[in-house]
Motif scaffolding. Structure first.
Motif, short mmCIF file in Angstrom:
data_model
loop_
_atom_site.label_atom_id
_atom_site.label_comp_id
_atom_site.label_asym_id
_atom_site.label_seq_id
_atom_site.Cartn_x
_atom_site.Cartn_y
_atom_site.Cartn_z
N PHE A 13 0.81 -1.16 0.01
CA PHE A 13 0.10 -0.08 0.20
C PHE A 13 0.97 1.29 0.14
N ALA A 19 -0.39 5.24 -3.64
CA ALA A 19 0.19 5.20 -2.32
C ALA A 19 0.30 6.75 -2.03
N LYS A 21 -1.93 9.00 -1.32
CA LYS A 21 -2.94 9.26 -0.42
C LYS A 21 -2.60 8.55 0.96
N ASN A 22 -2.05 7.42 0.82
CA ASN A 22 -1.58 6.70 1.95
C ASN A 22 -0.57 7.38 2.86
N TRP A 23 0.62 7.73 1.97
CA TRP A 23 1.50 8.57 2.52
C TRP A 23 1.07 9.89 3.39
#
Length: 115
Positions: A13, A19, A21-23
């Motif tokens: 992810f 990615a 958005k996840n970071w």
């Protein structure tokens, strides 16, 4: 489900196409954790300072009460008379007399003083 768990364990992810958005979310969580830790640290410092100041207030209050009792003891007539006996000053045996001045005598007395 097996694939999802493997992806999480391999941290896919973090390197996928979306990615970013996840970071952002991970950085946001880290910033929140840092703010929370700093806030807790400041709170604990204030608690310790309050505890220190309250013990200091208790000490000062007890010292005040002690000094006040010493002052009351020093102001007592018996203590003062004992100190005066050491300096060979004794209490008067003649009671004090109240002096009454009439208004006319007062005016003449004041005129004599100012002349």
């Amino acid at each position: 489900m097996k694939n999802g768990v493997y992806n999480i364990l391999k941290a896919r992810f973090l390197i996928d196409d979306d990615a970013m958005k996840n970071w952002r979310f991970i950085v946001f969580l880290i910033l929140l954790a840092i703010i929370m830790i700093a806030n807790t640290q400041q709170f604990e410092q204030k608690v310790f300072r309050i505890a220190k100041l309250s013990t200091e207030v208790k000490e000062l209050r007890s010292e005040f009460v002690d000094r006040r009792s010493q002052l009351m003891k020093l102001k007592m007539e018996s203590t003062v008379s004992e100190k005066m006996v050491e300096k060979e000053i004794f209490p008067s045996t003649v009671p004090p007399i109240k002096i009454k001045v009439k208004k006319e005598e007062e005016k003449t007395f004041l005129k004599k003083i100012w002349q």
